[in-house]
Design a protein around this motif. Structure first.
Motif, PDB file in Angstrom:
ATOM      1  N   VAL A 152     -32.099 -34.907   6.435  1.00  0.00           N
ATOM      2  CA  VAL A 152     -33.467 -34.442   6.710  1.00  0.00           C
ATOM      3  C   VAL A 152     -33.616 -34.058   8.172  1.00  0.00           C
ATOM      4  O   VAL A 152     -34.237 -33.037   8.514  1.00  0.00           O
ATOM      5  CB  VAL A 152     -34.496 -35.526   6.323  1.00  0.00           C
ATOM      6  N   ASN A 153     -33.033 -34.869   9.061  1.00  0.00           N
ATOM      7  CA  ASN A 153     -33.136 -34.564  10.498  1.00  0.00           C
ATOM      8  C   ASN A 153     -32.463 -33.235  10.841  1.00  0.00           C
ATOM      9  O   ASN A 153     -32.891 -32.543  11.776  1.00  0.00           O
ATOM     10  CB  ASN A 153     -32.503 -35.694  11.310  1.00  0.00           C
ATOM     11  N   ALA A 154     -31.436 -32.859  10.090  1.00  0.00           N
ATOM     12  CA  ALA A 154     -30.772 -31.572  10.326  1.00  0.00           C
ATOM     13  C   ALA A 154     -31.738 -30.415  10.130  1.00  0.00           C
ATOM     14  O   ALA A 154     -31.653 -29.393  10.817  1.00  0.00           O
ATOM     15  CB  ALA A 154     -29.566 -31.428   9.394  1.00  0.00           C
ATOM     16  N   VAL A 155     -32.673 -30.579   9.198  1.00  0.00           N
ATOM     17  CA  VAL A 155     -33.701 -29.557   8.993  1.00  0.00           C
ATOM     18  C   VAL A 155     -34.667 -29.552  10.177  1.00  0.00           C
ATOM     19  O   VAL A 155     -35.042 -28.492  10.684  1.00  0.00           O
ATOM     20  CB  VAL A 155     -34.469 -29.808   7.678  1.00  0.00           C
ATOM     21  N   LYS A 156     -35.028 -30.735  10.632  1.00  0.00           N
ATOM     22  CA  LYS A 156     -35.975 -30.850  11.743  1.00  0.00           C
ATOM     23  C   LYS A 156     -35.449 -30.173  13.004  1.00  0.00           C
ATOM     24  O   LYS A 156     -36.178 -29.437  13.689  1.00  0.00           O
ATOM     25  CB  LYS A 156     -36.256 -32.331  12.031  1.00  0.00           C
ATOM     26  N   VAL A 157     -34.171 -30.371  13.316  1.00  0.00           N
ATOM     27  CA  VAL A 157     -33.622 -29.861  14.579  1.00  0.00           C
ATOM     28  C   VAL A 157     -33.028 -28.460  14.426  1.00  0.00           C
ATOM     29  O   VAL A 157     -32.550 -27.889  15.412  1.00  0.00           O
ATOM     30  CB  VAL A 157     -32.552 -30.828  15.137  1.00  0.00           C
ATOM     31  N   GLY A 158     -33.067 -27.914  13.215  1.00  0.00           N
ATOM     32  CA  GLY A 158     -32.595 -26.553  13.019  1.00  0.00           C
ATOM     33  C   GLY A 158     -31.125 -26.411  12.698  1.00  0.00           C
ATOM     34  O   GLY A 158     -30.595 -25.290  12.674  1.00  0.00           O
ATOM     35  N   ASP A 159     -30.438 -27.528  12.428  1.00  0.00           N
ATOM     36  CA  ASP A 159     -29.026 -27.449  12.050  1.00  0.00           C
ATOM     37  C   ASP A 159     -28.850 -27.037  10.596  1.00  0.00           C
ATOM     38  O   ASP A 159     -27.739 -26.702  10.168  1.00  0.00           O
ATOM     39  CB  ASP A 159     -28.333 -28.800  12.275  1.00  0.00           C
ATOM     40  N   ALA A 160     -29.931 -27.084   9.823  1.00  0.00           N
ATOM     41  CA  ALA A 160     -29.907 -26.663   8.420  1.00  0.00           C
ATOM     42  C   ALA A 160     -31.282 -26.115   8.056  1.00  0.00           C
ATOM     43  O   ALA A 160     -32.291 -26.480   8.670  1.00  0.00           O
ATOM     44  CB  ALA A 160     -29.546 -27.833   7.503  1.00  0.00           C
ATOM     45  N   GLY A 161     -31.316 -25.236   7.072  1.00  0.00           N
ATOM     46  CA  GLY A 161     -32.585 -24.661   6.643  1.00  0.00           C
ATOM     47  C   GLY A 161     -33.301 -25.496   5.620  1.00  0.00           C
ATOM     48  O   GLY A 161     -34.514 -25.368   5.413  1.00  0.00           O
ATOM     49  N   ALA A 162     -32.552 -26.402   4.948  1.00  0.00           N
ATOM     50  CA  ALA A 162     -33.132 -27.226   3.897  1.00  0.00           C
ATOM     51  C   ALA A 162     -32.219 -28.415   3.658  1.00  0.00           C
ATOM     52  O   ALA A 162     -31.051 -28.414   4.062  1.00  0.00           O
ATOM     53  CB  ALA A 162     -33.302 -26.424   2.614  1.00  0.00           C
ATOM     54  N   ALA A 163     -32.758 -29.443   2.994  1.00  0.00           N
ATOM     55  CA  ALA A 163     -31.977 -30.634   2.667  1.00  0.00           C
ATOM     56  C   ALA A 163     -32.092 -30.930   1.174  1.00  0.00           C
ATOM     57  O   ALA A 163     -33.151 -30.728   0.572  1.00  0.00           O
ATOM     58  CB  ALA A 163     -32.463 -31.837   3.469  1.00  0.00           C
ATOM     59  N   VAL A 164     -30.988 -31.410   0.596  1.00  0.00           N
ATOM     60  CA  VAL A 164     -30.955 -31.809  -0.813  1.00  0.00           C
ATOM     61  C   VAL A 164     -30.410 -33.229  -0.885  1.00  0.00           C
ATOM     62  O   VAL A 164     -29.378 -33.534  -0.271  1.00  0.00           O
ATOM     63  CB  VAL A 164     -30.066 -30.877  -1.651  1.00  0.00           C
ATOM     64  N   SER A 165     -31.102 -34.083  -1.639  1.00  0.00           N
ATOM     65  CA  SER A 165     -30.637 -35.461  -1.822  1.00  0.00           C
ATOM     66  C   SER A 165     -30.917 -35.913  -3.246  1.00  0.00           C
ATOM     67  O   SER A 165     -31.935 -35.525  -3.838  1.00  0.00           O
ATOM     68  CB  SER A 165     -31.331 -36.407  -0.840  1.00  0.00           C
ATOM     69  N   ALA A 166     -30.002 -36.725  -3.781  1.00  0.00           N
ATOM     70  CA  ALA A 166     -30.218 -37.335  -5.095  1.00  0.00           C
ATOM     71  C   ALA A 166     -30.524 -38.815  -4.944  1.00  0.00           C
ATOM     72  O   ALA A 166     -30.453 -39.572  -5.911  1.00  0.00           O
ATOM     73  CB  ALA A 166     -28.975 -37.136  -5.972  1.00  0.00           C
ATOM     74  N   GLY A 167     -30.874 -39.216  -3.740  1.00  0.00           N
ATOM     75  CA  GLY A 167     -31.112 -40.627  -3.455  1.00  0.00           C
ATOM     76  C   GLY A 167     -32.526 -41.082  -3.768  1.00  0.00           C
ATOM     77  O   GLY A 167     -33.297 -40.409  -4.451  1.00  0.00           O
ATOM     78  N   ASN A 168     -32.864 -42.234  -3.242  1.00  0.00           N
ATOM     79  CA  ASN A 168     -34.145 -42.913  -3.425  1.00  0.00           C
ATOM     80  C   ASN A 168     -35.320 -41.974  -3.123  1.00  0.00           C
ATOM     81  O   ASN A 168     -35.474 -41.493  -1.998  1.00  0.00           O
ATOM     82  CB  ASN A 168     -34.160 -44.127  -2.483  1.00  0.00           C
TER      83      ASN A 168
END
Length: 348
Positions: free
Chosen positions: A90-106
């Motif tokens: 999620v933080n990667a999206v915040k800082v611009g290292d990724a455009g989106a995040a995907v998780s199958a977790g909690n």
């Protein structure tokens, strides 16, 4: 079109790293422009990548051993947002290292981390969890909220309607998707004060890119009578679990019926094309990928028990939202709502 890369929480979900990597690879085989930031235990990710040589040039690994447990309380998970695979994705999206995040977790932890890191969009009080569900219509129906907010007021429901319609325009291509509020009846006088207030505002609003068609009952959600079903997270989560449970019940019932006798097995062979189509339609992996709408960034929740096929579908949903600038669409629609409120209040 060149897409920003997608951060994958490789440690989340019931099936583990290999399923998340297999799913990302499957998505890339379908759309070779996808690039990934794989967050999790590096040795395990590298081992999972070995059968997928095509992923080597499209993926970067962010090493992280700490994982959010499936039964962990969101408040506890938040304290480790900077050290867990979910929090770093999620933080990667915040800082611009990724455009989106995907998780199958909690789910609760993912929502808490996403809200803290990305914040809600201007004009949105609370984000909502939205998902595609099968229907008898030409397109899947979008339903929200599915559990992010157990209590909602009329303002929240109106905002959910706008966000759901923006998502539906991406999925269906319709300029004004049909939106309905989930209620105990379709009559205008039924329902709580919150439902009545939300319905009144949606009826009076002009200029919105949606068509408000009143109320809908739970047994009509999958009938294809509208494009978007809006409700609070408490009712939405109950409805979702009831629909998923009914789908499994029907599948198990057919399986038992077709294996009960020699005649039934012969009948299964004759009707196999129809039963396979039914199985495909009811398989949650084919509709995987719930979206946290209303955040300053795209976060998608994959089902914890999703197969590689399901993960690939969640990645495809993520890419579709990025390609079609979902946050910008919602922002524009919220501006239309505020203009309607101002003009309707006597502003000249």
């Amino acid at each position: 079109m060149s897409l920003p890369r997608i951060a994958i929480d490789a440690m989340g979900g019931d099936e583990g790293v290999r399923t998340m990597v297999d799913g990302a690879s499957l998505a890339r085989r379908r759309h070779d422009q996808f690039k990934f930031l794989l967050v999790g235990d590096e040795p395990r990710i590298k081992a999972a990548l070995e059968p997928h040589p095509g992923m080597s040039g499209a993926s970067e690994i962010l090493h992280c051993e700490d994982v959010v447990a499936g039964d962990e309380k969101p408040t506890q998970a938040l304290r480790r947002a900077k050290t867990t695979s979910m929090g770093l994705a999620v933080n990667a999206v915040k800082v611009g290292d990724a455009g989106a995040a995907v998780s199958a977790g909690n789910t609760g932890a993912l929502m808490a981390m996403s809200k803290l890191a990305l914040r809600t969009m201007p004009g949105i009080d609370r984000p909502a969890l939205a998902a595609l569900m099968p229907s008898l219509g030409e397109d899947d129906v979008i339903m929200l909220d599915l559990g992010a907010n157990t209590e909602c007021d009329a303002r929240n429901l109106v905002q959910f309607a706008i966000m759901g319609a923006a998502y539906s325009r991406i999925v269906t291509g319709r300029e004004a998707p049909s939106v309905r509020l989930l209620n105990i009846g379709t009559e205008e006088l039924k329902g709580t004060d919150q439902l009545q207030e939300a319905a009144a505002e949606l009826r009076e609003a002009s200029g919105l890119s949606l068509q408000f068609d009143g109320f809908i009952e739970a047994d009509k959600i999958n009938r294809g009578q509208c494009d978007v079903v809006v409700t609070d997270g408490f009712s939405g989560n109950i409805a979702l679990k009831a629909i998923e449970g009914t789908a499994r019940f029907v599948t198990d019932l057919l399986r038992n019926a077709f294996t009960s006798s020699i005649r039934s097995k012969v009948g299964f062979l004759v009707s196999r094309p129809a039963t396979e189509l039914l199985k495909h339609h009811l398989d949650p992996n084919n509709h995987n990928g719930a979206v946290f709408l209303g955040l300053n960034g795209v976060v998608v929740k994959s089902h914890g028990s999703a197969t590689a096929q399901g993960v690939a579908n969640a990645v495809a949903v993520t890419a579709r939202l990025l390609e079609n600038n979902i946050t910008e669409r919602i922002t524009a629609d919220l501006s239309e709502l505020e203009d309607t409120r101002w003009n309707g209040s006597g502003g000249e």
